[in-house]
Design an enzyme around this catalytic site. Sequence first.
Site, mmCIF file in Angstrom:
data_model
loop_
_atom_site.group_PDB
_atom_site.id
_atom_site.type_symbol
_atom_site.label_atom_id
_atom_site.label_comp_id
_atom_site.label_asym_id
_atom_site.label_seq_id
_atom_site.Cartn_x
_atom_site.Cartn_y
_atom_site.Cartn_z
ATOM 1 N N SER A 136 0.827 -1.197 0.000
ATOM 2 C CA SER A 136 0.000 0.000 0.000
ATOM 3 C C SER A 136 0.871 1.261 0.000
ATOM 4 C CB SER A 136 -0.972 -0.032 1.183
ATOM 5 O OG SER A 136 -1.959 0.964 1.052
ATOM 6 N N ASP A 161 0.046 -4.075 -4.090
ATOM 7 C CA ASP A 161 -1.077 -3.154 -4.287
ATOM 8 C C ASP A 161 -0.693 -1.735 -3.856
ATOM 9 O OD1 ASP A 161 -3.603 -3.119 -5.447
ATOM 10 O OD2 ASP A 161 -4.640 -3.076 -3.531
ATOM 11 N N HIS A 229 -7.811 -5.255 -0.802
ATOM 12 C CA HIS A 229 -6.487 -4.641 -0.674
ATOM 13 C C HIS A 229 -5.560 -5.530 0.151
ATOM 14 C CE1 HIS A 229 -3.802 -1.237 -0.928
ATOM 15 N NE2 HIS A 229 -3.885 -0.917 0.350
#
Length: 303
Positions: A136, A161, A229
């Site tokens: 992230s 991600d 996610h």
Amino acid sequence: MFDHICVSPPLICPNENVSFWLYTRANENNPHELKVSDTDSIASAPWVKNSPIKILIHGYTGHRDFSPNTEIRPAYMECCDYNIISVDYNKIALEPCYIQAARNTELVGMCLAQLIDEMVQNHGFELGQFHVIGFSLGGQTAGYVSNYLKSGTLNRISGLDPALPLFATMDKLKKLDSSDAHYVDVLHTNALAKGKLESSGHADFYSNGGVVQPGCTSTENQTKSGCDHARAPIYYAESILTTTGFYAKKCYSWMTYIIGWCDLYYRSDEVLYGEYVSENTTGIFFFSTNSEPPYARGPNTLN
């Protein structure tokens, strides 16, 4: 009302808001803090000599015992006698301060570059030993390391991600891209929401199309998007230990995949995603997973 916690410290390293913790099999439950300001902390650390150094970077609201550490660190401990460094910048990544947390990724990348330079220039480590893995906001942080690293170019970065909000920019210096290491591999699991859709590495992998993941639903503690996610570090951790493997097919683009033309025009051999991806692998790839663990499905020819 959040000014007391929503902070963006100046770009000065070392920084009290960024810390680094070494885990090995010898001190798995008692991490050793590494400090550039105290070089003995590096010299006296329980290093596994000549072994790879995996650096894990958390995202928004995270810390050293938060994703991706909770998934990937145990997998490495089980599989291999490696050096694992967990980056902790929790103090400047607190909820509800996403704007400041995103801005602070540059500081974290700068301080991590300083640590790596210290280890390479003054403690006998080789730059080729380092593999940075960021989830992230941590994925975008990994991109900033290359902006400040003086010792050379990182061998590998794995982006899990990489965060989308505030990173939709054309400026390569402000987002993870293929110039940030000799090899950059990226996994997309929640594109167009928490994660990026655009290709960001030498090889970009889109699991189940890269937007939503099978088996993900809203729960009391997590939104569906949050679940999608969070699958990124889960899949990567499984790739370290699985004998089944995540096998992906190449395609020209995400849109080509969405309209179902990949199999019409791209019938190339499948490639393995994750820890053991070949660094000769380049392009855009797609693979499917199961809706519950184990997620890996093996070669598509077997499904």
